[in-house]
Scaffold this motif. Structure first.
Motif, PDB file in Angstrom:
ATOM      1  N   LEU A 115       0.793  -1.296  -0.145  1.00 17.83           N
ATOM      2  CA  LEU A 115       0.119   0.159  -0.090  1.00 17.83           C
ATOM      3  C   LEU A 115       0.627   1.329   0.017  1.00 17.83           C
ATOM      4  O   LEU A 115       0.664   2.042  -0.807  1.00 17.83           O
ATOM      5  N   ALA A 116       1.854   1.340   0.643  1.00 20.66           N
ATOM      6  CA  ALA A 116       2.853   2.260   0.821  1.00 20.66           C
ATOM      7  C   ALA A 116       3.403   2.693  -0.613  1.00 20.66           C
ATOM      8  O   ALA A 116       3.574   3.801  -0.950  1.00 20.66           O
ATOM      9  N   ALA A 117       3.726   1.612  -1.209  1.00 18.61           N
ATOM     10  CA  ALA A 117       4.324   1.680  -2.532  1.00 18.61           C
ATOM     11  C   ALA A 117       3.321   2.208  -3.602  1.00 18.61           C
ATOM     12  O   ALA A 117       3.729   3.232  -4.406  1.00 18.61           O
ATOM     13  N   VAL A 118       2.083   1.701  -3.599  1.00 17.97           N
ATOM     14  CA  VAL A 118       1.054   2.508  -4.372  1.00 17.97           C
ATOM     15  C   VAL A 118       0.806   3.857  -3.882  1.00 17.97           C
ATOM     16  O   VAL A 118       0.903   4.732  -4.939  1.00 17.97           O
ATOM     17  N   GLU A 119       0.825   4.108  -2.651  1.00 15.12           N
ATOM     18  CA  GLU A 119       0.407   5.556  -2.408  1.00 15.12           C
ATOM     19  C   GLU A 119       1.791   6.568  -2.731  1.00 15.12           C
ATOM     20  O   GLU A 119       1.356   7.578  -3.061  1.00 15.12           O
ATOM     21  N   SER A 120       2.926   6.002  -2.687  1.00 18.22           N
ATOM     22  CA  SER A 120       3.952   7.091  -2.927  1.00 18.22           C
ATOM     23  C   SER A 120       4.035   7.184  -4.367  1.00 18.22           C
ATOM     24  O   SER A 120       4.765   7.962  -5.032  1.00 18.22           O
ATOM     25  N   GLY A 121       3.794   5.997  -5.062  1.00 17.59           N
ATOM     26  CA  GLY A 121       4.124   5.900  -6.610  1.00 17.59           C
ATOM     27  C   GLY A 121       2.844   6.497  -7.364  1.00 17.59           C
ATOM     28  O   GLY A 121       3.248   7.048  -8.583  1.00 17.59           O
ATOM     29  N   LEU A 122       1.675   6.653  -6.766  1.00 22.66           N
ATOM     30  CA  LEU A 122       0.749   7.341  -7.569  1.00 22.66           C
ATOM     31  C   LEU A 122      -0.048   8.155  -6.453  1.00 22.66           C
ATOM     32  O   LEU A 122      -1.058   8.044  -5.896  1.00 22.66           O
ATOM     33  N   PRO A 123       0.608   9.539  -6.335  1.00 22.70           N
ATOM     34  CA  PRO A 123       0.004  10.556  -5.360  1.00 22.70           C
ATOM     35  C   PRO A 123      -1.190  10.872  -6.057  1.00 22.70           C
ATOM     36  O   PRO A 123      -1.776  10.795  -7.081  1.00 22.70           O
ATOM     37  N   ALA A 124      -2.074  11.290  -5.177  1.00 25.57           N
ATOM     38  CA  ALA A 124      -3.619  11.650  -5.228  1.00 25.57           C
ATOM     39  C   ALA A 124      -3.545  12.763  -5.929  1.00 25.57           C
ATOM     40  O   ALA A 124      -3.022  13.698  -6.260  1.00 25.57           O
ATOM     41  N   ALA A 125      -4.778  12.916  -6.919  1.00 30.17           N
ATOM     42  CA  ALA A 125      -5.103  13.926  -8.049  1.00 30.17           C
ATOM     43  C   ALA A 125      -5.187  15.224  -7.212  1.00 30.17           C
ATOM     44  O   ALA A 125      -4.847  16.185  -7.569  1.00 30.17           O
ATOM     45  N   THR A 126      -5.912  15.033  -6.274  1.00 30.93           N
ATOM     46  CA  THR A 126      -6.266  16.405  -5.444  1.00 30.93           C
ATOM     47  C   THR A 126      -6.033  15.954  -4.010  1.00 30.93           C
ATOM     48  O   THR A 126      -6.602  15.228  -3.404  1.00 30.93           O
TER      49      THR A 126
END
Length: 152
Positions: A134-145
């Motif tokens: 999950l940390a990898a996804v969150e850091s690799g794909l920052p939120a649009a807003t």
């Protein structure tokens, strides 16, 4: 090469999140007769304090109509109250009432117990791997807003 929906990462993430969320939702629905948008609204206000409906929507990735319905339902339960912004009467600030704060505190204990249950089900190694993924996804794909906290 054939496309298989069940191996498509966004689909799998959504399915996993839905399983986890529905299991928790069943608990607070039974105890408080609360919908998922109501829980998210209550949790946002309990965590961050005074917010606008727009801020809640951005923070929780909910459409404004869902936030509006949740706010109305929580207000009917007397768990939140609205106040007009002195500078702009179109803006309403939302805060939990004393009753809403009590429910939020109870819900946090319910959430902690549920998280402990999930940790037990996944095991220490499984939980560590999930958190790393999950940390990898969150850091690799920052939120649009990105939500930056409540405005004053």
């Amino acid at each position: 090469m054939d496309f298989r929906l069940e191996t498509f990462l966004p689909y799998r993430l959504n399915q996993a999140a839905e399983r986890v969320s529905q299991r928790f939702a069943a608990q607070y629905r039974a105890r408080y007769r609360m919908t998922r948008p109501e829980w998210r609204t209550l949790a946002a206000l309990g965590t961050y304090g005074r917010m606008t409906a727009t801020e809640i929507g951005v923070n929780s990735s909910m459409h404004k109509t869902k936030v509006s319905r949740a706010v109305r339902a929580l207000e009917e339960k007397r768990w939140l109250k609205r106040s007009e912004n002195a500078d702009d009467r179109r803006i309403e600030h939302l805060v939990l009432t004393a009753g809403g704060r009590r429910i939020y505190d109870e819900m946090i204990e319910l959430a902690r117990a549920y998280q402990a249950e999930l940790a037990h089900l996944l095991g220490e190694d499984g939980l560590a791997r999930l958190e790393a993924g999950l940390a990898a996804v969150e850091s690799g794909l920052p939120a649009a807003t990105a939500w930056r906290g409540p405005s004053d």
